[in-house]
Write a protein that holds these residues in place. Structure first.
Motif, PDB file in Angstrom:
ATOM      1  N   LEU A  21       4.566  -9.623   4.786  1.00  0.00           N
ATOM      2  CA  LEU A  21       5.003  -8.537   3.901  1.00  0.00           C
ATOM      3  C   LEU A  21       4.157  -8.482   2.629  1.00  0.00           C
ATOM      4  CD1 LEU A  21       8.885  -8.704   4.252  1.00  0.00           C
ATOM      5  CD2 LEU A  21       7.339  -6.983   5.153  1.00  0.00           C
ATOM      6  N   GLY A  22       3.783  -9.622   2.105  1.00  0.00           N
ATOM      7  CA  GLY A  22       2.934  -9.666   0.915  1.00  0.00           C
ATOM      8  C   GLY A  22       1.560  -9.069   1.174  1.00  0.00           C
ATOM      9  N   VAL A  23       0.969  -9.381   2.301  1.00  0.00           N
ATOM     10  CA  VAL A  23      -0.348  -8.836   2.658  1.00  0.00           C
ATOM     11  C   VAL A  23      -0.259  -7.320   2.840  1.00  0.00           C
ATOM     12  CG1 VAL A  23      -2.104  -8.794   4.472  1.00  0.00           C
ATOM     13  CG2 VAL A  23      -1.208 -10.976   3.664  1.00  0.00           C
ATOM     14  N   ILE A  24       0.754  -6.863   3.522  1.00  0.00           N
ATOM     15  CA  ILE A  24       0.918  -5.419   3.749  1.00  0.00           C
ATOM     16  C   ILE A  24       1.133  -4.689   2.429  1.00  0.00           C
ATOM     17  CG2 ILE A  24       2.442  -3.682   4.764  1.00  0.00           C
ATOM     18  CD1 ILE A  24       2.816  -5.596   7.128  1.00  0.00           C
ATOM     19  N   SER A  25       1.941  -5.242   1.544  1.00  0.00           N
ATOM     20  CA  SER A  25       2.196  -4.569   0.264  1.00  0.00           C
ATOM     21  C   SER A  25       0.957  -4.567  -0.626  1.00  0.00           C
ATOM     22  CB  SER A  25       3.370  -5.215  -0.470  1.00  0.00           C
ATOM     23  OG  SER A  25       3.050  -6.543  -0.836  1.00  0.00           O
ATOM     24  N   SER A  26       0.138  -5.595  -0.587  1.00  0.00           N
ATOM     25  CA  SER A  26      -1.087  -5.598  -1.402  1.00  0.00           C
ATOM     26  C   SER A  26      -2.078  -4.555  -0.889  1.00  0.00           C
ATOM     27  CB  SER A  26      -1.724  -6.985  -1.418  1.00  0.00           C
ATOM     28  OG  SER A  26      -2.194  -7.333  -0.128  1.00  0.00           O
ATOM     29  N   ALA A  28      -1.229  -1.755   0.570  1.00  0.00           N
ATOM     30  CA  ALA A  28      -0.656  -0.461   0.187  1.00  0.00           C
ATOM     31  C   ALA A  28      -0.904  -0.166  -1.287  1.00  0.00           C
ATOM     32  CB  ALA A  28       0.833  -0.446   0.495  1.00  0.00           C
ATOM     33  N   LEU A  29      -0.798  -1.163  -2.146  1.00  0.00           N
ATOM     34  CA  LEU A  29      -1.030  -0.950  -3.578  1.00  0.00           C
ATOM     35  C   LEU A  29      -2.477  -0.589  -3.863  1.00  0.00           C
ATOM     36  CD1 LEU A  29       1.149  -3.729  -5.224  1.00  0.00           C
ATOM     37  CD2 LEU A  29       1.527  -1.271  -5.251  1.00  0.00           C
ATOM     38  N   VAL A  30      -3.419  -1.195  -3.175  1.00  0.00           N
ATOM     39  CA  VAL A  30      -4.830  -0.868  -3.360  1.00  0.00           C
ATOM     40  C   VAL A  30      -5.095   0.570  -2.928  1.00  0.00           C
ATOM     41  CG1 VAL A  30      -7.152  -1.392  -2.539  1.00  0.00           C
ATOM     42  CG2 VAL A  30      -5.625  -3.242  -3.196  1.00  0.00           C
ATOM     43  N   LYS A  31      -4.555   0.961  -1.791  1.00  0.00           N
ATOM     44  CA  LYS A  31      -4.725   2.336  -1.312  1.00  0.00           C
ATOM     45  C   LYS A  31      -4.089   3.329  -2.277  1.00  0.00           C
ATOM     46  CE  LYS A  31      -6.717   1.701   2.694  1.00  0.00           C
ATOM     47  NZ  LYS A  31      -8.008   2.214   3.033  1.00  0.00           N
ATOM     48  N   TYR A  32      -2.920   3.014  -2.808  1.00  0.00           N
ATOM     49  CA  TYR A  32      -2.233   3.898  -3.748  1.00  0.00           C
ATOM     50  C   TYR A  32      -3.062   4.087  -5.018  1.00  0.00           C
ATOM     51  CZ  TYR A  32       1.214   5.667  -7.023  1.00  0.00           C
ATOM     52  OH  TYR A  32       1.869   6.411  -7.968  1.00  0.00           O
ATOM     53  N   GLY A  33      -3.687   3.029  -5.506  1.00  0.00           N
ATOM     54  CA  GLY A  33      -4.523   3.122  -6.699  1.00  0.00           C
ATOM     55  C   GLY A  33      -5.719   4.031  -6.480  1.00  0.00           C
ATOM     56  N   LYS A  34      -6.331   3.957  -5.310  1.00  0.00           N
ATOM     57  CA  LYS A  34      -7.478   4.811  -5.000  1.00  0.00           C
ATOM     58  C   LYS A  34      -7.058   6.271  -4.884  1.00  0.00           C
ATOM     59  CE  LYS A  34     -10.225   1.258  -2.733  1.00  0.00           C
ATOM     60  NZ  LYS A  34     -10.815   0.797  -1.479  1.00  0.00           N
ATOM     61  N   VAL A  35      -5.906   6.527  -4.295  1.00  0.00           N
ATOM     62  CA  VAL A  35      -5.411   7.889  -4.164  1.00  0.00           C
ATOM     63  C   VAL A  35      -5.096   8.462  -5.539  1.00  0.00           C
ATOM     64  CG1 VAL A  35      -3.423   9.242  -3.351  1.00  0.00           C
ATOM     65  CG2 VAL A  35      -4.535   7.622  -1.827  1.00  0.00           C
ATOM     66  N   GLN A  36      -4.532   7.664  -6.406  1.00  0.00           N
ATOM     67  CA  GLN A  36      -4.193   8.118  -7.744  1.00  0.00           C
ATOM     68  C   GLN A  36      -5.463   8.463  -8.537  1.00  0.00           C
ATOM     69  OE1 GLN A  36      -1.877   5.242  -9.935  1.00  0.00           O
ATOM     70  NE2 GLN A  36      -0.500   6.837 -10.654  1.00  0.00           N
TER      71      GLN A  36
END
Length: 116
Positions: A21-26, A28-36
Protein backbone atom coordinates in the motif's frame (compact mmCIF):
# COMPACT_ATOMS: atom_id res chain seq x y z
CA UNK A 1 -1.88 -33.21 19.58
CA UNK A 2 -4.73 -30.95 18.92
CA UNK A 3 -4.39 -28.59 15.94
CA UNK A 4 -6.12 -25.29 16.47
CA UNK A 5 -6.82 -23.05 13.53
CA UNK A 6 -6.20 -19.44 14.36
CA UNK A 7 -8.32 -16.75 12.81
CA UNK A 8 -6.71 -13.55 11.53
CA UNK A 9 -3.48 -12.52 9.82
CA UNK A 10 0.10 -13.05 10.83
CA UNK A 11 2.44 -10.14 11.44
CA UNK A 12 4.39 -10.91 8.25
CA UNK A 13 1.23 -10.79 6.15
CA UNK A 14 0.28 -7.42 7.64
CA UNK A 15 3.75 -5.96 6.97
CA UNK A 16 3.62 -7.13 3.34
CA UNK A 17 0.20 -5.52 2.82
CA UNK A 18 1.27 -2.23 4.43
CA UNK A 19 4.44 -2.16 2.30
CA UNK A 20 2.49 -2.74 -0.91
CA UNK A 21 0.00 0.00 0.00
CA UNK A 22 2.87 2.38 0.73
CA UNK A 23 4.48 1.77 -2.67
CA UNK A 24 1.17 2.23 -4.48
CA UNK A 25 0.38 5.46 -2.63
CA UNK A 26 3.84 6.93 -3.33
CA UNK A 27 3.41 6.24 -7.05
CA UNK A 28 -0.02 7.90 -6.98
CA UNK A 29 1.34 11.00 -5.21
CA UNK A 30 4.11 11.44 -7.78
CA UNK A 31 1.61 11.15 -10.64
CA UNK A 32 -0.75 13.61 -8.93
CA UNK A 33 2.06 16.17 -8.57
CA UNK A 34 2.89 15.94 -12.28
CA UNK A 35 -0.76 16.34 -13.26
CA UNK A 36 -1.09 19.37 -11.01
CA UNK A 37 2.00 21.05 -12.52
CA UNK A 38 0.75 20.30 -16.03
CA UNK A 39 -2.61 21.90 -15.20
CA UNK A 40 -0.88 25.05 -13.95
CA UNK A 41 1.18 25.30 -17.15
CA UNK A 42 -1.94 24.88 -19.30
CA UNK A 43 -3.69 27.61 -17.30
CA UNK A 44 -0.75 29.93 -17.99
CA UNK A 45 -0.84 29.16 -21.72
CA UNK A 46 -4.58 29.89 -21.76
CA UNK A 47 -4.13 33.16 -19.87
CA UNK A 48 -1.38 34.21 -22.29
CA UNK A 49 -3.65 33.50 -25.26
CA UNK A 50 -6.40 35.58 -23.65
CA UNK A 51 -3.95 38.46 -23.15
CA UNK A 52 -2.95 38.33 -26.82
CA UNK A 53 -6.60 38.32 -27.89
CA UNK A 54 -7.30 41.37 -25.71
CA UNK A 55 -4.21 43.13 -27.07
CA UNK A 56 -5.27 42.41 -30.65
CA UNK A 57 -8.69 43.87 -29.95
CA UNK A 58 -7.13 46.99 -28.40
CA UNK A 59 -4.79 47.46 -31.38
CA UNK A 60 -7.71 47.02 -33.81
CA UNK A 61 -9.66 49.70 -31.93
CA UNK A 62 -6.74 52.17 -31.77
CA UNK A 63 -3.59 51.49 -33.80
CA UNK A 64 -1.58 54.15 -31.93
CA UNK A 65 -1.97 52.35 -28.61
CA UNK A 66 0.47 49.52 -29.45
CA UNK A 67 3.54 51.30 -28.00
CA UNK A 68 2.01 51.88 -24.56
CA UNK A 69 0.10 48.62 -24.22
CA UNK A 70 0.62 46.43 -21.14
CA UNK A 71 -1.43 43.81 -19.31
CA UNK A 72 -2.41 46.37 -16.67
CA UNK A 73 -3.54 48.91 -19.30
CA UNK A 74 -5.65 46.20 -20.97
CA UNK A 75 -7.48 45.76 -17.66
CA UNK A 76 -7.88 49.53 -17.20
CA UNK A 77 -9.36 49.90 -20.70
CA UNK A 78 -11.80 47.02 -20.14
CA UNK A 79 -10.28 44.46 -22.49
CA UNK A 80 -9.49 42.16 -19.53
CA UNK A 81 -11.68 41.73 -16.47
CA UNK A 82 -8.70 41.02 -14.18
CA UNK A 83 -4.92 41.02 -14.42
CA UNK A 84 -3.98 37.33 -14.73
CA UNK A 85 -1.32 35.94 -12.42
CA UNK A 86 0.95 33.07 -13.56
CA UNK A 87 0.21 29.80 -11.77
CA UNK A 88 3.29 27.76 -12.69
CA UNK A 89 5.96 30.34 -11.87
CA UNK A 90 6.42 33.55 -9.95
CA UNK A 91 6.41 36.89 -11.72
CA UNK A 92 3.90 38.56 -13.98
CA UNK A 93 2.83 38.37 -17.60
CA UNK A 94 4.67 40.79 -19.89
CA UNK A 95 3.29 41.82 -23.26
CA UNK A 96 5.81 42.15 -26.12
CA UNK A 97 4.54 43.80 -29.31
CA UNK A 98 6.55 44.13 -32.52
CA UNK A 99 7.10 47.52 -34.17
CA UNK A 100 4.32 47.04 -36.69
CA UNK A 101 1.88 45.62 -34.10
CA UNK A 102 1.32 42.32 -35.89
CA UNK A 103 3.53 40.04 -33.81
CA UNK A 104 2.48 39.78 -30.16
CA UNK A 105 4.06 37.52 -27.56
CA UNK A 106 3.58 37.01 -23.83
CA UNK A 107 6.48 36.23 -21.49
CA UNK A 108 6.98 35.54 -17.80
CA UNK A 109 10.55 35.99 -16.56
CA UNK A 110 11.88 35.58 -20.13
CA UNK A 111 9.94 32.32 -20.62
CA UNK A 112 7.62 32.60 -23.59
CA UNK A 113 4.02 31.46 -23.04
CA UNK A 114 2.56 32.75 -26.31
CA UNK A 115 3.04 31.70 -29.02
CA UNK A 116 3.79 28.24 -27.70
Amino acid sequence: MINKKRKGFTLVEMIVVVTILGVISSIALVKYGKVQESAKMNADYTNAANIVTAASMAINDDENIAESLSVESLKEKGYLSTVPVPQSTSGRFELVISDNGTDISVNVNSKQFYPR
